[in-house]
Design a protein around this motif. Structure first.
Motif, PDB file in Angstrom:
ATOM      1  N   ARG A 166       2.058   1.822   0.853  1.00  0.00           N
ATOM      2  CA  ARG A 166       0.610   2.084   0.841  1.00  0.00           C
ATOM      3  C   ARG A 166       0.254   3.334   0.026  1.00  0.00           C
ATOM      4  NH1 ARG A 166       2.066   0.938   5.970  1.00  0.00           N
ATOM      5  NH2 ARG A 166       1.798   3.071   6.683  1.00  0.00           N
ATOM      6  N   GLY A 167       1.284   4.007  -0.553  1.00  0.00           N
ATOM      7  CA  GLY A 167       1.036   5.185  -1.368  1.00  0.00           C
ATOM      8  C   GLY A 167       0.965   6.484  -0.595  1.00  0.00           C
ATOM      9  N   GLN A 168       1.326   6.466   0.683  1.00  0.00           N
ATOM     10  CA  GLN A 168       1.281   7.661   1.516  1.00  0.00           C
ATOM     11  C   GLN A 168       2.643   8.348   1.526  1.00  0.00           C
ATOM     12  OE1 GLN A 168       0.249   5.437   5.013  1.00  0.00           O
ATOM     13  NE2 GLN A 168      -1.885   6.092   4.921  1.00  0.00           N
ATOM     14  N   GLN A 209      10.055  10.111  -5.219  1.00  0.00           N
ATOM     15  CA  GLN A 209       9.459  10.911  -6.278  1.00  0.00           C
ATOM     16  C   GLN A 209      10.177  12.258  -6.310  1.00  0.00           C
ATOM     17  OE1 GLN A 209       5.315  11.177  -5.227  1.00  0.00           O
ATOM     18  NE2 GLN A 209       4.851   9.194  -6.141  1.00  0.00           N
ATOM     19  N   ARG A 214       9.261   4.613  -2.329  1.00  0.00           N
ATOM     20  CA  ARG A 214       9.601   5.103  -3.666  1.00  0.00           C
ATOM     21  C   ARG A 214       9.987   6.578  -3.540  1.00  0.00           C
ATOM     22  NH1 ARG A 214       4.439   3.386  -4.817  1.00  0.00           N
ATOM     23  NH2 ARG A 214       3.983   5.543  -5.312  1.00  0.00           N
ATOM     24  N   VAL A 230       7.459   7.949  -0.733  1.00  0.00           N
ATOM     25  CA  VAL A 230       6.103   7.407  -0.647  1.00  0.00           C
ATOM     26  C   VAL A 230       6.222   5.957  -0.218  1.00  0.00           C
ATOM     27  CG1 VAL A 230       4.000   6.925  -1.957  1.00  0.00           C
ATOM     28  CG2 VAL A 230       5.367   8.953  -2.489  1.00  0.00           C
ATOM     29  N   ASN A 231       5.486   5.583   0.847  1.00  0.00           N
ATOM     30  CA  ASN A 231       5.577   4.207   1.337  1.00  0.00           C
ATOM     31  C   ASN A 231       4.775   3.247   0.455  1.00  0.00           C
ATOM     32  OD1 ASN A 231       2.874   4.435   2.146  1.00  0.00           O
ATOM     33  ND2 ASN A 231       3.376   4.825   4.281  1.00  0.00           N
TER      34      ASN A 231
END
Length: 106
Positions: free
Chosen positions: A50-52, A18, A16, A47-48
Motif C-alpha cells: 500500500r506504499g506505507q 528502499q 519493497r 514499504v508494504n
C-alpha cells in the motif's frame, strides 16, 4: 543476498526494500604503505504493497584494509567491504526479518 535469505524478490504483494546512502567516509593513513578505514551508513526502509513504511532503521558497516598508498583498488575494496557489512547487518537484524516475512506483508 535477499534471495539467499529465501525472500521472493519478485512478489508484487511483498514489501519493497528502499535503501539510501546516508554516510560514506574513507580515511587513509600513509606510512610506508597505507592503512584504509571506511564507514558506510545506510538508511533502510521496508514499504508494504500500500506504499506505507512498515519498518525503518539505519545500519552501519565498517572495514579496514592495508595496501599501496593512493591505490584506487584499495579504496574500492575498503568501501565495498564496509557496504557488504552494512547489508549483512541489515539482513541479520531480527526486526528486519520479522517485518520482511510477516508484519509488512499485510
Amino acid at each position: 543476498m535477499l534471495r539467499r535469505a529465501t525472500l521472493d524478490t519478485h512478489d508484487a504483494k511483498g514489501p519493497r526494500l528502499q535503501l539510501r546512502l546516508d554516510e560514506m567516509a574513507v580515511h587513509e593513513n600513509v606510512y610506508v604503505n597505507s592503512g584504509y578505514d571506511a564507514r558506510v551508513t545506510l538508511d533502510a526502509a521496508l514499504v508494504n504493497a500500500r506504499g506505507q513504511v512498515c519498518w525503518h532503521q539505519s545500519v552501519t558497516g565498517q572495514s579496514s584494509n592495508y595496501g599501496d598508498s593512493g591505490a584506487a583498488v584499495n579504496y574500492q575494496e575498503t568501501v565495498n567491504h564496509a557496504l557488504d557489512r552494512a547489508v549483512m547487518s541489515l539482513v541479520a537484524d531480527r526486526g528486519f526479518q520479522e517485518a520482511a516475512c510477516r508484519s509488512c506483508r499485510d
